[in-house]
Design a protein around this motif. Structure first.
Motif, PDB file in Angstrom:
ATOM      1  N   ALA A  92       0.892  -1.153  -0.021  1.00 53.54           N
ATOM      2  CA  ALA A  92      -0.044   0.134  -0.177  1.00 53.54           C
ATOM      3  C   ALA A  92       1.016   1.323  -0.071  1.00 53.54           C
ATOM      4  CB  ALA A  92      -0.937   0.098   1.269  1.00 53.54           C
ATOM      5  N   ASP A  93       1.914   1.172   0.867  1.00 49.04           N
ATOM      6  CA  ASP A  93       2.605   2.528   1.086  1.00 49.04           C
ATOM      7  C   ASP A  93       3.540   2.549  -0.200  1.00 49.04           C
ATOM      8  OD1 ASP A  93       1.865   2.936   3.569  1.00 49.04           O
ATOM      9  OD2 ASP A  93       3.306   2.417   4.396  1.00 49.04           O
ATOM     10  N   ASP A  94       3.989   1.361  -0.766  1.00 50.41           N
ATOM     11  CA  ASP A  94       4.840   1.476  -2.068  1.00 50.41           C
ATOM     12  C   ASP A  94       4.167   1.767  -3.212  1.00 50.41           C
ATOM     13  OD1 ASP A  94       6.565   0.616  -3.896  1.00 50.41           O
ATOM     14  OD2 ASP A  94       6.171  -1.632  -3.975  1.00 50.41           O
ATOM     15  N   THR A  95       2.799   1.437  -3.151  1.00 50.81           N
ATOM     16  CA  THR A  95       2.056   1.940  -4.295  1.00 50.81           C
ATOM     17  C   THR A  95       1.676   3.457  -4.140  1.00 50.81           C
ATOM     18  OG1 THR A  95       0.700  -0.119  -4.430  1.00 50.81           O
ATOM     19  CG2 THR A  95      -0.560   1.597  -5.444  1.00 50.81           C
ATOM     20  N   LEU A  96       1.424   4.159  -3.189  1.00 51.95           N
ATOM     21  CA  LEU A  96       1.615   5.546  -2.746  1.00 51.95           C
ATOM     22  C   LEU A  96       2.662   6.243  -3.439  1.00 51.95           C
ATOM     23  CD1 LEU A  96       0.189   8.073  -1.587  1.00 51.95           C
ATOM     24  CD2 LEU A  96       1.293   7.451   0.524  1.00 51.95           C
ATOM     25  N   LEU A  97       3.736   5.585  -3.054  1.00 52.35           N
ATOM     26  CA  LEU A  97       5.196   6.265  -3.358  1.00 52.35           C
ATOM     27  C   LEU A  97       5.278   6.208  -4.922  1.00 52.35           C
ATOM     28  CD1 LEU A  97       7.368   5.058  -0.430  1.00 52.35           C
ATOM     29  CD2 LEU A  97       6.747   7.441  -0.822  1.00 52.35           C
ATOM     30  N   PHE A 121       6.260   9.677  11.426  1.00 54.21           N
ATOM     31  CA  PHE A 121       4.946   9.231  10.737  1.00 54.21           C
ATOM     32  C   PHE A 121       5.120   8.320   9.674  1.00 54.21           C
ATOM     33  CE2 PHE A 121       4.960  13.211  12.841  1.00 54.21           C
ATOM     34  CZ  PHE A 121       3.690  13.182  13.290  1.00 54.21           C
ATOM     35  N   ASN A 122       4.140   7.552   9.140  1.00 54.44           N
ATOM     36  CA  ASN A 122       3.991   6.688   8.073  1.00 54.44           C
ATOM     37  C   ASN A 122       3.912   7.678   6.797  1.00 54.44           C
ATOM     38  OD1 ASN A 122       2.050   5.147   5.926  1.00 54.44           O
ATOM     39  ND2 ASN A 122       3.530   3.726   7.406  1.00 54.44           N
ATOM     40  N   VAL A 123       4.435   7.402   5.706  1.00 52.65           N
ATOM     41  CA  VAL A 123       4.017   8.299   4.319  1.00 52.65           C
ATOM     42  C   VAL A 123       2.710   8.334   3.989  1.00 52.65           C
ATOM     43  CG1 VAL A 123       6.425   7.708   3.325  1.00 52.65           C
ATOM     44  CG2 VAL A 123       4.435   6.000   3.059  1.00 52.65           C
TER      45      VAL A 123
END
Lengths: 430, 313
Positions: free
Chosen positions: A163-168, A256-258
């Motif tokens: 999920a965070d990878d996709t956001l980045l 904080f999380n991305v």
């Protein structure tokens, strides 16, 4: 200077699975169930009645103390306000909204100065989106003037989750802008975006953008679980160790999380409340693993159906990752602000032991990132020795599961430590 | 569909008990092969007998006590194999079998089974056999097939053995089945390190302390030769790589493992210099076995977040 956190493991990551479908699919559920408690702290009180029409982004619950509001994630009519199953395994009061698919929304005013930004973070209902769900405004307020290092956690060290990878990969600008907003607020010396080196595409995207963000430092860390754990990440980035029972502020850090940074960016610049998030739906037991943009309150069941449904031999559905996630028995539970993944696993993935035997191999000691001695903690929990558990610093355990993952005798370590902690807490009360 | 609601973690690594046991047996194979080449089929037969009786004893124990049959974990096979490695190939089969049964029943099963025993089963059995029937454990054969003194017997005098250092390293000398070739044991040790079955701490501390002590307190005027002979003779290599690293009977903390390794090495040299027998490995490790819990308690790991000075502000 490079640092390493203690211990750690290299599980099979299986991240490609959910990255095969590159674009993020947007979900429009018929109904959303918005729990009044999606953060660490006091629950919200509903601000709406059954029959009210609500707009997307409208505040529908708020409270006093350690509390941030919750918002409607779709426009529609309030059908019910009642306790509903929650990913934590209990019933929690929730507002049920029938989607009218008109997608009408409200936004908050633009935030400029420090006070307005802190207010916007609260009013947007922002919590730590990596899993802990600590109110964002409280964390930011506590860090003001006390930190020299601001860290954006983009490690995503749990297997399967992207999920965070996709956001980045798809929206790095939002993360970087969010970092600048908090940087202005906290005034740190270093502003670090920490990513594990297995996110090659995200790193490439970020490297393209970074020349425009001279104040932000990209730190690429060698992939190892549990790098994304707050204390371990601080150790990896700065070499500092957060003392037992203390917060990161103690060593001058705020993490904080991305996804949280992206949410802060949307709140401060567009006035958008936290009403949706990226959720990875993955695992061997799901037909079409992928990432979705999901309105908060969408049920696990709906999301699983959209991802092609479950395999017949599904054994577990987990909220979160395979190392620290919570297995769910009821799939009517809704996605909440901290839900980064729904993981569906087949039989035989865990291979739990019927007759766990400790060989005393000591692997648990070498992989423990908190430098504990799991084999003795296990033994003393089973023999009820609270004095020994205190001597072993059992309460330092964050239940990352590295020991249980590694244990050749397949001992139920994490499960036992939860019992042990309960014993320690009860002994303290007396 | 019934969903399981169980505790995290929901995945586990592939580091399994029987995989470890298989790795240990595989790692012992080069040493056994050298023994078989050197001493003939008797060595292999003896090994198979101790392995078979170890498994049989464990199976029998589970039947008699109506407990779970634990022979599938492979640890009894390892115990049997390790015991054979410490015996001369001339050891009577009945004695070897009895030793194997003793190791499993008394040293392991009656102490609570796998992971619970205080003493290394193979070494405790060897020590018991040595007391009960020393003749069975002290007939070693030279290259020509007649009874010969081991290099350690020469070193007691004290004198350097007749064999060259290279012969000792390769295993061209009298001795027990699995102890003669340092090379074969080191190959096995390297395999165990590569497979992460053992860490380098115990063997390195053990061999390091033996090396330092024999170099400093050499009994001949060629201290380096004396040190090399000390390392390659008797059971030091076998003990440091395969016996002292036994999980159940060694410390679990990294610092404890180093302390334990040094203790094993120091006691080995002490027993060799001042003991009744030429060899001291068995008794050194057994004595250190008794101290394992004590060592683990006295070598705590520095708690996360309590670093003084340095990086931690």
């Amino acid at each position: 200077m490079k640092h390493l956190f203690f211990g750690g493991i290299h599980p099979k990551y299986n991240k490609e699975m959910s990255k095969r479908t590159p674009e993020i699919r947007r979900i429009e559920p018929d109904t959303v169930v918005i729990p009044m408690l999606q953060h660490i702290g006091a629950p919200c009180t509903p601000l709406v009645k059954v029959g009210d029409r609500v707009l997307k982004g409208q505040k529908i619950g708020d409270g006093e103390g350690l509390c941030v509001p919750v918002h409607a994630s779709v426009s529609g009519v309030v059908k019910a306000i009642e306790p509903r199953p929650h990913v934590r395994g209990t019933l929690i009061n929730a507002v049920v909204i029938a989607n009218d698919f008109k997608n009408e929304s409200v936004t908050m005013p633009h935030a400029d100065n420090d006070d307005e930004i802190l207010h916007a973070i609260r009013e947007a209902g922002i919590v730590g989106m990596g899993g802990a769900a600590f109110p964002g405004n409280v964390k930011a307020l506590g860090a003001m003037g006390n930190v020299d290092t601001l860290i954006a956690n983009g490690c995503e060290c749990e297997p399967y989750i992207t999920a965070d990878d996709t956001l980045l990969r798809t929206n790095p600008t939002e993360v970087l802008e969010g970092m600048l907003i908090l940087r202005r607020l906290l005034d740190p010396k270093r502003t670090v975006l920490a990513v594990e080196d297995n996110k090659t595409e995200a790193i490439a995207e970020l490297k393209k953008l970074l020349p425009r963000y001279p104040d932000i430092e990209l730190v690429v860390l060698p992939t190892r679980y549990p790098q994304g754990s707050e204390k371990q990440l601080i150790q990896a980035v700065t070499g500092r160790q957060v003392p037992p029972g203390q917060l990161p502020v103690k060593v001058g850090c705020a993490v904080f999380n991305v996804s949280t940074f992206a949410a802060i960016c949307r709140a401060a610049t567009e006035g958008k409340a936290l009403t949706e998030r990226i959720v990875t739906v993955s695992g061997e037991a799901i037909a079409e693993p992928q990432n979705f943009m999901v309105p908060i309150g969408t049920s696990f069941h709906d999301l699983i159906e959209i991802a092609g449904g479950l395999h017949d031999k599904t054994e577990r559905v987990i909220s979160g990752g395979p190392m620290m996630g919570v297995a769910q028995g009821d799939l009517s539970v809704p996605v909440v602000k901290a839900t980064n993944s729904i993981l569906c696993l087949l039989k035989d993935v865990n291979g739990a032991a019927e007759n766990p035997v400790c060989l005393r191999c000591g692997k648990c000691v070498t992989v423990c990132p908190m430098r504990l001695q799991p084999l003795y903690m296990y033994r003393f929990t089973n023999s009820g020795r609270v004095d020994e558990l205190n001597r072993m610093n059992l309460m330092d355990c964050m239940e990352c599961g590295s020991c249980a993952f590694t244990c050749p005798g397949k001992l139920p370590l994490v499960e036992t430590f939860r019992k042990g902690k309960q014993m320690v807490r009860e002994a303290q009360k007396k | 569909m019934k969903l399981t609601v169980a505790s995290s973690p929901h995945i586990r690594g592939n580091f399994r008990t029987n995989r470890i046991m298989a790795d240990v047996m595989l790692a012992l194979t080069p040493a056994l092969a050298v023994g078989v080449v050197r001493f003939g089929m008797d060595a292999l037969i003896l090994t198979l007998v101790t392995m078979a009786t170890a498994v049989a004893a464990e199976w029998l124990y589970s039947k008699l006590t109506k407990t779970r049959n634990t022979t599938v974990d492979g640890s009894a096979l390892v115990t049997g194999m390790l015991l054979a490695m410490t015996l001369p190939h001339t050891c009577p089969l009945w004695l070897a079998a009895l030793g194997s049964v003793f190791a499993i029943l008394f040293v392991k099963c009656l102490c609570g089974g796998l992971g619970q025993n205080i003493f290394n089963p193979a070494l405790a059995a060897r020590a018991a056999m040595m007391v009960l029937y020393p003749v069975g454990l002290t007939r070693y054969m030279g290259v020509d097939g007649v009874t010969a003194a081991t290099p350690l017997h020469h070193m007691v005098m004290p004198a350097l053995p007749e064999e060259s250092v290279l012969d000792m390293f390769l295993g061209n000398c009298p001795g027990s089945i699995g102890e003669i070739s340092a090379l074969a044991l080191l190959v096995g040790g390297a395999y165990l390190l590569w497979r992460k079955v053992i860490s380098v701490r115990i063997p390195a501390a053990y061999l390091g302390s033996v090396a330092v002590l024999t170099l400093v307190f050499a009994k001949t005027d060629a201290p380096i030769d004396w040190m090399l002979y000390s390392l390659f003779s008797g059971g030091v290599m076998l003990g440091a790589i395969f016996m002292a690293t036994d999980y159940a009977t060694s410390p679990a903390t990294p610092m404890g493992q180093i302390v334990y390794g040094i203790g094993c090495g120091a006691l080995t040299v002490f027993f060799r210099y001042f003991g009744l027998f030429p060899e001291g490995v068995t008794y050194a490790i057994l004595l250190m076995n008794a101290l394992v819990w004590f060592i683990d308690r006295l070598t705590p790991i520095r708690r996360f977040g309590t670093v003084k000075g340095g990086d931690n502000q």
